[in-house]
Design a protein around this motif. Sequence first.
Motif, PDB file in Angstrom:
ATOM      1  N   LEU A   2     -55.014  39.048  46.564  1.00  0.00           N
ATOM      2  CA  LEU A   2     -55.048  38.139  47.709  1.00  0.00           C
ATOM      3  C   LEU A   2     -55.995  38.650  48.790  1.00  0.00           C
ATOM      4  O   LEU A   2     -56.757  37.869  49.390  1.00  0.00           O
ATOM      5  CB  LEU A   2     -53.646  37.966  48.286  1.00  0.00           C
ATOM      6  CG  LEU A   2     -52.740  36.926  47.615  1.00  0.00           C
ATOM      7  CD1 LEU A   2     -51.363  36.932  48.257  1.00  0.00           C
ATOM      8  CD2 LEU A   2     -53.352  35.537  47.703  1.00  0.00           C
ATOM      9  N   TYR A   3     -55.977  39.947  49.046  1.00  0.00           N
ATOM     10  CA  TYR A   3     -56.887  40.512  50.050  1.00  0.00           C
ATOM     11  C   TYR A   3     -58.341  40.286  49.648  1.00  0.00           C
ATOM     12  O   TYR A   3     -59.183  39.907  50.476  1.00  0.00           O
ATOM     13  CB  TYR A   3     -56.610  42.003  50.240  1.00  0.00           C
ATOM     14  CG  TYR A   3     -55.507  42.304  51.225  1.00  0.00           C
ATOM     15  CD1 TYR A   3     -55.750  42.305  52.599  1.00  0.00           C
ATOM     16  CD2 TYR A   3     -54.218  42.571  50.784  1.00  0.00           C
ATOM     17  CE1 TYR A   3     -54.734  42.576  53.511  1.00  0.00           C
ATOM     18  CE2 TYR A   3     -53.187  42.852  51.686  1.00  0.00           C
ATOM     19  CZ  TYR A   3     -53.460  42.848  53.046  1.00  0.00           C
ATOM     20  OH  TYR A   3     -52.454  43.102  53.943  1.00  0.00           O
TER      21      TYR A   3
ATOM     22  N   CYS B 208     -59.247  36.599  50.027  1.00  0.00           N
ATOM     23  CA  CYS B 208     -59.426  36.258  51.441  1.00  0.00           C
ATOM     24  C   CYS B 208     -60.751  36.799  51.980  1.00  0.00           C
ATOM     25  O   CYS B 208     -61.410  36.147  52.797  1.00  0.00           O
ATOM     26  CB  CYS B 208     -58.258  36.798  52.259  1.00  0.00           C
ATOM     27  SG  CYS B 208     -56.708  35.899  52.006  1.00  0.00           S
TER      28      CYS B 208
ATOM     29  N   SER C 115     -52.734  28.131  52.201  1.00  0.00           N
ATOM     30  CA  SER C 115     -51.807  28.931  51.412  1.00  0.00           C
ATOM     31  C   SER C 115     -50.490  28.182  51.227  1.00  0.00           C
ATOM     32  O   SER C 115     -49.746  27.973  52.188  1.00  0.00           O
ATOM     33  CB  SER C 115     -51.556  30.267  52.113  1.00  0.00           C
ATOM     34  OG  SER C 115     -50.565  31.011  51.443  1.00  0.00           O
TER      35      SER C 115
ATOM     36  N   PRO D 292     -51.931  34.817  53.313  1.00  0.00           N
ATOM     37  CA  PRO D 292     -53.304  34.861  53.829  1.00  0.00           C
ATOM     38  C   PRO D 292     -53.382  34.683  55.335  1.00  0.00           C
ATOM     39  O   PRO D 292     -54.343  35.140  55.965  1.00  0.00           O
ATOM     40  CB  PRO D 292     -53.978  33.702  53.087  1.00  0.00           C
ATOM     41  CG  PRO D 292     -53.239  33.617  51.792  1.00  0.00           C
ATOM     42  CD  PRO D 292     -51.805  33.906  52.168  1.00  0.00           C
TER      43      PRO D 292
ATOM     44  N   ALA E 196     -56.840  30.527  58.079  1.00  0.00           N
ATOM     45  CA  ALA E 196     -55.866  30.206  57.040  1.00  0.00           C
ATOM     46  C   ALA E 196     -54.758  29.334  57.609  1.00  0.00           C
ATOM     47  O   ALA E 196     -54.266  29.561  58.714  1.00  0.00           O
ATOM     48  CB  ALA E 196     -55.271  31.472  56.429  1.00  0.00           C
TER      49      ALA E 196
END
Length: 397
Positions: A153-154, A157, A169, A188, A196
Amino acid sequence: MDRAVATDTALPVLPELAAALSTAADRAAEPPGGGIRLRTAAAGYWHRRGLRTSPAHVAAAPGPRLLLLALISATGGDVLMPRPAADWYAAQARLLRRPVYGVPAQAESGGAPDPVALQETLARTRAEGGDPRLLVLSVADEATGTVPPPDILYEVCEVAAGAGVLVVSDESYRDTGHDPHGTLPVSPAEILHGQAVALAGLGACLLPPAWPAAIARFPAGPDGTELHRSTVAILDAVGARLPPPVAAAAELALTEPPAVTARRAAASRLHAELASAAVRVLTGAGAVCRPPRTGACVYADFDEMRARLADHGVVDSVELETWLAGRLGRGCVLGGHRFGDPLHALRVRFALGPLAGASAGERGVALAAPDPLALPQVTRAVSAFGGVIAELTGGTR
């Protein structure tokens, strides 16, 4: 298959929610985007999850589909999403005639696209004249019952931020984890403070699915404020307002009183047990399953048994869905093509609800049982499920 006639596998309605609904019959109409009481309750819901939120940055609508439709319309441009993904994501973009680009998820989990594949898709799309502006992903995947790792996820993003793409999200199933001591999903909105939107359909674990309600949290700042204003204006234009009784029930559910949290925990325990039983049946027959960690479904891949399935005339996911639905019931199984997977891939999603019982009463008994797999109704359902899978794969029972 028409999903409108899908088998009802909902759990019994909580008395506290039913009372909130029934006592609000004469309540005044909700304004577009939700009234202040509902938006304040939603802000508190996100605050308890580490996201400081002002009610002014919240919008509500009768279901997540309408909220996503309004967000896509307000953002403009093309839409990206993982593959597989919840079937209703792409449907909203296509209603608006927006191009949709599916980006493969990693093999071990769904919910988020592979970061490298996302970067390549963005570069290719823009080189071909496309205009990708919005990425829909999920921190707890409705399609596969899996959870993307935080590091993925990081990275996703980071790619989205570098490309100037808004992340929406879907966090509807974030609180349905099967392991009560497992790692909590990362939003996020915690990573991309100004880029986000967090969206939650309350029918996943707070309200009965037949009471459509959803909330969205917008980022602070001028861009977030303008996106919120545009989204609410679109909801107003299409008349997408929460019915007042549903709004009253949503307000109560979003404060997360003990009855609601206890029901959510009990449902997660039940679905964890049912998922384990279904995975044992499927992997025992030779299928490959993404490890379910959330929600009420199991996503299975039968490609290793392609030759055996061909004996039944099953060579793609449409035929696989049709064959299984004829034996398990309509709505109990959906082919992977509905979630963006290739038609030739022999993948399906199985709903776990039917394994708990054929009626709301039976499912209520399973919900309260310390060992639901020992219940006669569950034993029969799992055995019948195993028999269908054995027939499909040529195994024995």
